[in-house]
Every structure is written in C-alpha cells, then in structure tokens.
Scaffold this active site. Structure first.
Site, PDB file in Angstrom:
ATOM      1  N   ASP A 128       0.850  -1.181   0.000  1.00  0.00           N
ATOM      2  CA  ASP A 128       0.000   0.000   0.000  1.00  0.00           C
ATOM      3  C   ASP A 128       0.894   1.243   0.000  1.00  0.00           C
ATOM      4  OD1 ASP A 128      -2.593   1.359   0.512  1.00  0.00           O
ATOM      5  OD2 ASP A 128      -3.139  -0.598   1.344  1.00  0.00           O
ATOM      6  N   ASP A 230      -3.244   4.383  -2.389  1.00  0.00           N
ATOM      7  CA  ASP A 230      -4.383   4.714  -1.537  1.00  0.00           C
ATOM      8  C   ASP A 230      -4.997   6.068  -1.894  1.00  0.00           C
ATOM      9  OD1 ASP A 230      -5.912   4.196   1.029  1.00  0.00           O
ATOM     10  OD2 ASP A 230      -4.993   6.120   1.525  1.00  0.00           O
ATOM     11  N   GLU A 284      -6.621   3.200  -5.791  1.00  0.00           N
ATOM     12  CA  GLU A 284      -7.937   3.050  -5.169  1.00  0.00           C
ATOM     13  C   GLU A 284      -8.863   4.103  -5.764  1.00  0.00           C
ATOM     14  OE1 GLU A 284     -10.062   3.123  -0.789  1.00  0.00           O
ATOM     15  OE2 GLU A 284      -8.431   4.506  -1.199  1.00  0.00           O
ATOM     16  N   HIS A 350     -10.799  -4.117   3.356  1.00  0.00           N
ATOM     17  CA  HIS A 350     -10.720  -3.710   4.771  1.00  0.00           C
ATOM     18  C   HIS A 350     -11.604  -2.508   5.092  1.00  0.00           C
ATOM     19  CE1 HIS A 350      -8.232  -1.010   2.563  1.00  0.00           C
ATOM     20  NE2 HIS A 350      -8.152  -0.227   3.607  1.00  0.00           N
ATOM     21  N   ASP A 351     -12.211  -1.890   4.079  1.00  0.00           N
ATOM     22  CA  ASP A 351     -13.108  -0.755   4.331  1.00  0.00           C
ATOM     23  C   ASP A 351     -14.575  -1.168   4.261  1.00  0.00           C
ATOM     24  OD1 ASP A 351     -11.019   1.070   4.627  1.00  0.00           O
ATOM     25  OD2 ASP A 351     -10.914   1.429   2.464  1.00  0.00           O
TER      26      ASP A 351
END
Ligand code: GLC
Ligand code: CA
Length: 580
Positions: A128, A230, A284, A350-351
C-alpha cells in the site's frame, strides 16, 4: 422483394459489424497476457491476521508463520495493508515514516524475510502506498506547520487565516465533516480530506512528487512487486480552492476525483518508476465515469495497470440489493473494458463489512453456499480478483451490539456526533452492525483455541464468537467447506486462461434470482450459473444443447456432467461452473 433487400442490408451490416469487431479484436489489448492479469490477489489486513508475540496485534512474524497457508490457497499475489511507521490513528493509513516498519508490526529484517519467504513460494507482494496524505506526525508536516517560511510549508495545503475562512471542503472522516483545520501556530488552516491527523500532501509541488518517487524506488529496489495507491484519485487539487456549489458534498467524488494534472503526475510516476520495474500498479478509486477509469489504465497512456472501481462493492445496502442491478453494473463495466484496460474484481476489502453478510446470507442455513457462490463469481469474472482475507472461510460480520466493541475512529466519531446532536443511536448501531469497517477487521479465525488462535493475549478487537465452527483447522478437514471450495476455485482459474481472458457474455438477463454467463475464447468455454437467492430458481437456457462437464459445484450431490436442458434448476445459492 422488400424482404430480400432488407436481408441484403442486414447481411451487409452484419459483415460490417463483424469486420469492425475483428479489427477491434486485433487491437484488443485486454487479451494480451500479463502476470498481473492472471494473478489472484489475496488481501492481508496485517493487524488482524496473526499475532506472534501476544500483544494482541497481528504482525509480520505472524504472517511469516502462515506462509505455507498462503501457499496452500494457491493465490499468487498478496496485497498487504500499510505496515509503515505510524501513530496508527487510522490503522496505518497515517504514515509517519515511509521507509520504516512500525514496531507494532516488526522490523525491517522481518519484512525482508517475509518478502523472500513469499518469493520462495511463488507469491508476489503488493504494498500500500498512502500518499494522498501523511500522518500529522510525519517530519514533513512537523516542519511544514512550524512556520510559514519553512521549506516544507508547501508540502501541504495551507490557507492563511487573514484571508478569511477557506471555501468549504468536505472531510470524509472529520466529526463536523470540515476538511480545513485551523492551526494557531501560524494562524492558518490546513487541508485534510480524511481526518485532521491525515493532512493532504500538495502534489502540485514537484518536490513532493520527487519524495514519493524516491519512496517507491526504495521499496521497488527491495524487490516488491507492486503498489496499491491509496485514495489516489483525490491527490490533485485546484490550489486556488474555488467555491464548490452548495451541497457538493453529497457527490463529492465529482469534485475531488481526477482533478487538475492527476494524469500528468501518473505519467511522470510511470516514467520514473513503473517503466523501470516489473511492478503492478493499481489506484484506489477510478473516478466518476468509464472514461475516467480508462484514462487511468489504458496501456497506451502509460499510467496504471488496473482500475479499482467501487460501483460493484457499493451496491449492497442494509435493506438488500437487486440482482438485476448487480448484473447490470458488472456487465456494463465488463463491456466498457472489453477491448482495452483491465479491472480489479472484488466484493470486499478492509473498508467494508464482510462479503457474505453484505452480498450473501450469513444465516447458518445459507452461509456456506452463499459464500461459495460469491467466491465463484469473483473468480470466474474477467478482471483480476482481489480477494479479502477471511472470506475464504466464509467469515461473517460479528454483530457487535455495543459501541465499546468498535475501534475504527470514524465509527467512534460518528457515534459521538450522533449522541451530541440527539440523533437515533439505536438506528446508528444497527447500521454499524451491517456496514461498519470493523466488521471486516475482526481477527482471522485459525482454529478453536481461545481467540481463534489469532493471539495468546487480548486481541485489539474482539474475535467473532462463531470462530469455533468457522476457522481454518475445522475447514481444512471438511471437504465441503468454504476453504476447500475456494482452493478448488483458485486452481480452476489458475489452470484455465479462458477464465482470465475469455469473453464474458451475460445470459438470461432479466432473471432476478440467477446470474448466468459464459466465458469463452479459442481455448475453451465455460458456463457459470449462480443462484443469488434463498429460493429454488431456474436458469432459462435459450440456446445451449448437449452435455456439459461440471468443473465445480458448491452442492455435493451434483454429478460430473449436466444435460443442458431448456430449464436448469438451481437450489438456494447454488453455484456451478460448467465446461462446455
Ligand atoms: C483508503 C483506505 C482506508 C483509509 C483511507 C484514508 O480509503 O482504504 O482504509 O482509511 O484511504 O487513508
Ligand atoms: Ca503482535
């Protein structure tokens, strides 16, 4: 006579259509093989995966101890959420040193052995990269806020307070949704699209971009295999900060995503980094339109490899979702990317709350089948699967009922805000139980020992009480478990490039229970049948005849072959991959 002319016209237009199709296929960059297209990406949330030292927090040594598990899954890429030095206000998405490993996760030596251990097992590592913002504890920001003339001042976005209040900007994480934070030290506001502990970096400053490329070089030289950027769609900003229309925050990505010279920055990054290393790149978010997404990833533009768009994962709502809508969204994205560009396919990360709880059905009667059915979807679509850790076990939302169970600062803030403003707390807790990010962050369930074998200490967030039945040890022994089904699916995709590159065709479009499609190329053809409902359903087969070979099915009593009758019945959440 008339019909005759019409027939000629028709066959002429078919001929023309076929020609343009053939021409398009010749130029079809989507079919050109690349390792990151045929990869299966498995996302590891390190904080919750495996704790090696009993402090209740997952760490690198923990992952190292489970490398053989990763290998046993058959996946070939891991995307690891941030492990850099961080105050961990947002679990690593607030980096205070991009070249150090956070002591909670281990040391650089641990990282090096993790990377080599993965490579030895044929698994690549994607890291990331969090550079829309840094932590407010990053040295750059400490310098930047110290004085208006500090050389780092322009690393961030400042608005001097003598110019009045800056034009409103919406913050995704701030309790008042205000993205400007006043700092009395220099009598100025700084911008933070996320929390005030995550000040936005100023990408318009060439020095900031050089710093980022240097960081990328540092990790690429270590031998990592890719970057997940990200919140990258937000990095470019109009630094004159014009007024946005009232209410813009309801649709803020229209105003925040793909602004200014974002594509120029990506092309520079490509020139500096992506063209020099064999790394995969994914950002993302993919903007607001197909065109935005294409502009990020079409290979002739030299920017990124894959588009990671939210339109699919966003479909699930607390009161359900319509399968017709789901099919439309995924089919439209597929056809928009049929000839150029490449997509990430995912239903969780993970969100998000757990895939089976949002898109399937986590009631005991349906959990296994619906989870397997959704995995079948992800692994038989065109695009690179991004599969979230724990979904291979059919892990579910934990059904937290108290605010004390939650850890995510965004959730805690929203709760405080609701209490302070006299809102309906019970409703809020219900919404959290369905959709809060912490639902997907409970510890990974390894076995039946206390805390699911995740830690010998107290886990940083509670383990889901269902761990005694849903865990690796139990599922490894059960031939019909989610885990063993997932391994078969992975193997199927890894051995049939048709499932990677083959053309996708939606069938029985208006069926509101069954999602049916084929994947087809010169090497073969597959029919995929997925019942998305709790009821028996029928696939209306309009044209396929003969026999098919059942390559995989999530009900155990399905035979090795199937006759392609005009109507094919499917039981609740039944999934079948049929080789034609
Ligand atoms: C991304 C991350 C999320 C994080 C946010 C701010 O959306 O996926 O976890 O909170 O960016 O960095
Ligand atoms: Ca630990």
């Amino acid at each position: 006579m008339k019909n005759y002319i019409a027939a000629i016209a028709l066959s002429l237009s078919c001929l023309l259509a076929n020609q343009t199709k053939a021409q398009a296929e010749n130029k079809n960059e989507s079919n050109s093989p690349k390792w990151w297209k045929s990869a299966i990406v498995y996302q590891i949330y390190p904080r919750s995966f495996k704790d090696s030292n009993g402090d209740g927090i997952g760490d690198l040594k923990g992952i190292i101890s489970e490398l053989d598990y990763l290998k046993s899954l058959g996946i070939n890429v891991v995307w690891l959420n941030p492990i850099y030095q961080s105050p961990n206000f947002d679990n690593g998405y607030d980096v205070s040193d991009y070249r150090k490993i956070d002591p909670e996760y281990g040391t650089m030596a641990d990282f090096d052995s993790l990377l080599s251990g993965m490579h030895r097992r044929g698994i690549k590592l994607v890291m990331d990269l969090v550079v829309n913002h840094s932590s407010s504890e990053h040295e750059w920001f400490k310098q930047s806020r110290s004085s208006r003339t500090n050389p780092y001042r322009n690393y961030y976005h400042w608005w001097n307070a003598e110019n009045g209040k800056p034009p409103y900007r919406f913050s995704l994480f701030d309790i008042n949704h205000d993205a400007w934070k006043y700092d009395s030290l220099t009598n100025a506001y700084y911008l933070h699209y996320f929390s005030d502990k995550q000040p936005d970096l100023n990408w318009e400053n060439p020095k900031v971009r050089e710093e980022v490329y240097d960081i990328m070089r540092f990790w690429a030289d270590k031998g990592i295999d890719g970057f997940r950027l990200d919140a990258f769609q937000f990095v470019a900003k109009d630094t004159t900060f014009p007024m946005f229309p009232k209410g813009f925050e309801k649709d803020f990505t229209r105003y925040y995503a793909m602004q200014g010279n974002l594509h120029g920055y990506l092309q520079q990054m490509y020139q500096q980094i992506f063209s020099k290393y064999d790394v995969m790149s994914v950002a993302e978010g993919a903007g607001n339109t197909f065109e935005d997404a294409h502009n990020l990833v079409d290979s002739n533009r030299h920017e990124l490899n894959l588009a990671y768009a939210f339109n699919g994962v966003d479909i699930a709502k607390p009161n359900g979702y319509s399968l017709l809508h789901f099919k439309t969204v995924f089919s439209q994205w597929d056809s928009a990317f049929e000839h150029s560009g490449w997509l990430a396919i995912f239903l969780a990360n993970h969100d998000q709350a757990r895939m089976v709880s949002r898109f399937g059905n986590d009631a005991p009667a349906f959990r296994t089948h619906s989870s397997q059915m959704l995995s079948t979807f992800i692994l038989t679509m065109r695009g690179t699967p991004f599969y979230y850790n724990g979904d291979e076990l059919g892990m579910t939302n934990p059904n937290f009922t108290s605010i004390n169970d939650y850890r995510d600062k965004v959730i805690l803030d929203e709760y405080k805000h609701t209490v302070l403003t006299g809102g309906n707390v019970q409703d809020l807790l219900k919404n959290f139980a369905f959709g809060a990010r912490d639902n997907g962050r409970t510890p990974f369930q390894w076995n039946t020992s206390p805390n699911a074998g995740f830690t010998t200490g107290t886990p940083w967030i509670n383990v889901n009480p269902n761990y005694k039945t849903i865990n690796v040890a139990v599922e490894e022994k059960d031939p019909n478990s989610c885990l063993n089904y997932f391994k078969k699916l992975v193997q199927l995709r890894n051995t049939h490039t048709t499932l990677v590159y083959g053309k996708y065709t939606l069938l029985d479009k208006n069926n509101d229970q069954v999602y049916a499609y084929t994947r087809e190329d010169a090497a073969g053809k597959f029919l995929i049948l997925l019942n998305f409902s709790t009821k028996n359903a029928t696939f209306n087969n309009n044209h396929m005849k003969g026999q098919g070979k059942v390559a995989l099915a999530n009900y155990t009593d399905v035979g090795k072959t199937i006759t392609l009758q005009p109507k094919i019945s499917l039981r609740p959440y039944e999934a079948m991959v049929i080789e034609l």
